[in-house]
Every structure is written in structure tokens, then in C-alpha cells.
Design a protein around this motif. Structure first.
Motif, PDB file in Angstrom:
ATOM      1  N   LEU A   1      13.181  14.738  85.753  1.00 17.03           N
ATOM      2  CA  LEU A   1      14.221  15.164  84.811  1.00 17.03           C
ATOM      3  C   LEU A   1      14.008  16.617  84.394  1.00 17.03           C
ATOM      4  N   LEU A   2      12.767  16.981  84.102  1.00 20.63           N
ATOM      5  CA  LEU A   2      12.464  18.365  83.723  1.00 20.63           C
ATOM      6  C   LEU A   2      12.784  19.335  84.864  1.00 20.63           C
ATOM      7  N   LYS A   3      12.516  18.925  86.100  1.00 19.44           N
ATOM      8  CA  LYS A   3      12.858  19.758  87.255  1.00 19.44           C
ATOM      9  C   LYS A   3      14.367  19.969  87.320  1.00 19.44           C
ATOM     10  N   GLY A   4      15.121  18.891  87.059  1.00 17.68           N
ATOM     11  CA  GLY A   4      16.579  18.998  87.069  1.00 17.68           C
ATOM     12  C   GLY A   4      17.090  19.920  85.979  1.00 17.68           C
ATOM     13  N   ILE A   5      16.535  19.784  84.792  1.00 20.99           N
ATOM     14  CA  ILE A   5      16.949  20.643  83.678  1.00 20.99           C
ATOM     15  C   ILE A   5      16.617  22.097  83.987  1.00 20.99           C
ATOM     16  N   ARG A   6      15.415  22.329  84.502  1.00 15.99           N
ATOM     17  CA  ARG A   6      15.015  23.696  84.849  1.00 15.99           C
ATOM     18  C   ARG A   6      15.948  24.273  85.907  1.00 15.99           C
ATOM     19  N   HIS A   7      16.255  23.464  86.915  1.00 16.46           N
ATOM     20  CA  HIS A   7      17.130  23.913  88.004  1.00 16.46           C
ATOM     21  C   HIS A   7      18.517  24.296  87.471  1.00 16.46           C
ATOM     22  N   LEU A   8      19.056  23.468  86.600  1.00 18.89           N
ATOM     23  CA  LEU A   8      20.389  23.758  86.059  1.00 18.89           C
ATOM     24  C   LEU A   8      20.371  24.984  85.149  1.00 18.89           C
TER      25      LEU A   8
ATOM     26  N   TYR B   1      23.432  27.235  83.790  1.00 19.69           N
ATOM     27  CA  TYR B   1      23.957  26.406  82.716  1.00 19.69           C
ATOM     28  C   TYR B   1      23.307  26.788  81.387  1.00 19.69           C
ATOM     29  N   THR B   2      24.014  26.536  80.315  1.00 16.52           N
ATOM     30  CA  THR B   2      23.442  26.692  78.981  1.00 16.52           C
ATOM     31  C   THR B   2      22.815  25.360  78.577  1.00 16.52           C
ATOM     32  N   ILE B   3      22.039  25.372  77.517  1.00 23.28           N
ATOM     33  CA  ILE B   3      21.438  24.124  77.030  1.00 23.28           C
ATOM     34  C   ILE B   3      22.531  23.129  76.663  1.00 23.28           C
ATOM     35  N   LYS B   4      23.570  23.605  76.003  1.00 27.61           N
ATOM     36  CA  LYS B   4      24.669  22.721  75.621  1.00 27.61           C
ATOM     37  C   LYS B   4      25.364  22.136  76.854  1.00 27.61           C
ATOM     38  N   GLY B   5      25.504  22.935  77.894  1.00 30.58           N
ATOM     39  CA  GLY B   5      26.119  22.458  79.131  1.00 30.58           C
ATOM     40  C   GLY B   5      25.294  21.374  79.800  1.00 30.58           C
TER      41      GLY B   5
ATOM     42  N   VAL C   1      27.176  29.727  82.738  1.00 32.25           N
ATOM     43  CA  VAL C   1      27.248  31.155  82.494  1.00 32.25           C
ATOM     44  C   VAL C   1      27.767  31.833  83.746  1.00 32.25           C
ATOM     45  N   GLY C   2      28.753  32.703  83.591  1.00 32.27           N
ATOM     46  CA  GLY C   2      29.241  33.491  84.703  1.00 32.27           C
ATOM     47  C   GLY C   2      30.204  32.776  85.625  1.00 32.27           C
ATOM     48  N   ARG C   3      30.698  31.616  85.257  1.00 30.81           N
ATOM     49  CA  ARG C   3      31.641  30.919  86.119  1.00 30.81           C
ATOM     50  C   ARG C   3      33.010  31.563  85.973  1.00 30.81           C
ATOM     51  N   PRO C   4      33.667  31.908  87.085  1.00 31.64           N
ATOM     52  CA  PRO C   4      34.991  32.504  86.983  1.00 31.64           C
ATOM     53  C   PRO C   4      35.979  31.508  86.412  1.00 31.64           C
ATOM     54  N   LYS C   5      36.835  31.975  85.549  1.00 28.57           N
ATOM     55  CA  LYS C   5      37.840  31.118  84.923  1.00 28.57           C
ATOM     56  C   LYS C   5      39.170  31.308  85.662  1.00 28.57           C
ATOM     57  N   ALA C   6      39.700  30.224  86.193  1.00 26.82           N
ATOM     58  CA  ALA C   6      40.977  30.281  86.890  1.00 26.82           C
ATOM     59  C   ALA C   6      42.102  30.090  85.892  1.00 26.82           C
ATOM     60  N   PRO C   7      43.203  30.805  86.073  1.00 27.10           N
ATOM     61  CA  PRO C   7      44.341  30.564  85.191  1.00 27.10           C
ATOM     62  C   PRO C   7      44.788  29.110  85.305  1.00 27.10           C
ATOM     63  N   ALA C   8      45.140  28.517  84.171  1.00 30.01           N
ATOM     64  CA  ALA C   8      45.470  27.087  84.137  1.00 30.01           C
ATOM     65  C   ALA C   8      46.689  26.745  84.981  1.00 30.01           C
TER      66      ALA C   8
END
Length: 176
Positions: A54-61, A67-71, A120-127
Motif C-alpha cells: 500500500l505504501l508503495k502504491g501511495i508513493r507511486h501515485l 497526485y495530491t494527498i487528497k487525490g 497535479v498538471g493534468r490538462p483540463k479539457a473543455p466540458a
């Protein structure tokens, strides 16, 4: 002498394996309720193999995918520990199976709502913009997000492209 893969690990062993300081692991315990090492006398922590995964997964994300902690907290809440651990191991078949077994359809994204807490840094596509027009490909595992349909094969290709882009971002961040 090497420990068995099923053996418990101390915080120093886990920190060395993940290339993190010990205080980061202690901090993550406060932010992720899923991290529950066994504590012995004197407060010494012992991590089970599934805790380490689980820690490896969290670190990877957090570090590799931006990813942010909240994400990551939202991912854990929606998909569970095994999902995050499978992401770190690169086991896409397990990730797909766990995502399919959750049987929960995510709420469609709302137009005008920022998703800054996800990645973080994910491009946002127009809806209103439609990127795919695959029509009826006959794929039973079609996913609908808003007004866009993405089949299983296309989703896999998009996932690979996302991993490649995130790796490029990581490399660029290292150069800066």
C-alpha cells in the motif's frame, strides 16, 4: 541475511525500500487511515507485507503520477487498498478487475468544477468538447463519462499515453 517476503518490516527497512525518510511514513499514517502498522512496546512500528505494498502504491501515485494527498485519499476511498497497491506493481489486469468489481459508477464530471485535488498538471479539457467518436464498437465494457464513450481498448491506450506523459513530466521536473 534476507528476510522472508512475508516477514514484518521495521519503519527503517520500509523507509529504505521506498527511498523515503521515516518521518514521511509517520506523516502518511496521519493522512491515510488505511496505513495501520502494528505497534509494539515503545511505539515501534512493524509493517505487514500488504502495508508495504500500500505504501508503495501511495508513493507511486504521489511522486510518480503527481497526485495530491487528497487525490490519493479519494482513490483509496473509491477503490480500496488493493487497487492502489496494484497500481504500484504495474499489474494492470488486477487494476482493471478491482475497478470493475467495485460496481460503483463514478459521478459524471460537472462543467466548471476544478479537479485540482486529483492530479497535479493534468490538462483540463473543455466540458463541451468531444474527443472520441467511436460510436458502437460492440464492446460490452464501454465506459461513459459525461457525453463521451470510451471502450476498453481505447481506455487501455489512453492509460498508456497517460503513463508516458506523466513520465515525461517527471523527467522534465528533474531537469528544472
Amino acid at each position: 541475511m534476507e528476510k522472508s517476503p512475508d516477514a514484518f518490516r521495521t519503519i527503517s527497512e520500509v523507509a529504505d525500500e521506498l527511498d523515503l525518510p521515516q518521518h514521511v511514513l509517520r506523516f502518511w499514517e496521519t493522512r491515510f487511515q488505511q496505513i495501520k502498522p502494528m505497534k509494539r512496546g515503545g511505539g515501534r512500528r512493524y509493517y505487514r507485507p500488504e502495508d508495504v505494498d500500500l505504501l508503495k502504491g501511495i508513493r507511486h501515485l504521489l511522486y510518480d503520477h503527481g497526485y495530491t494527498i487528497k487525490g490519493v485519499q479519494k482513490l483509496l476511498k473509491a477503490n480500496g487498498n488493493k487497487f492502489v497497491a496494484a497500481i504500484a506493481s504495474g499489474d494492470l489486469a488486477t487494476v482493471e478487475a478491482l475497478a470493475a468489481s467495485s460496481n460503483e459508477e463514478p459521478a459524471p464530471p460537472k462543467a466548471g468544477v476544478a479537479e485540482e485535488d486529483q492530479i497535479v498538471g493534468r490538462p483540463k479539457a473543455p466540458a463541451s468538447r468531444r474527443f472520441f467518436s467511436f460510436g458502437n464498437g460492440g464492446d460490452d465494457t464501454e465506459i461513459t463519462i459525461g457525453k463521451t464513450s470510451v471502450g476498453k481498448e481505447d481506455r487501455a491506450l489512453l492509460q498508456e499515453a497517460l503513463y508516458d506523459l506523466l513520465e515525461c513530466k517527471r523527467l522534465l521536473d528533474q531537469v528544472r
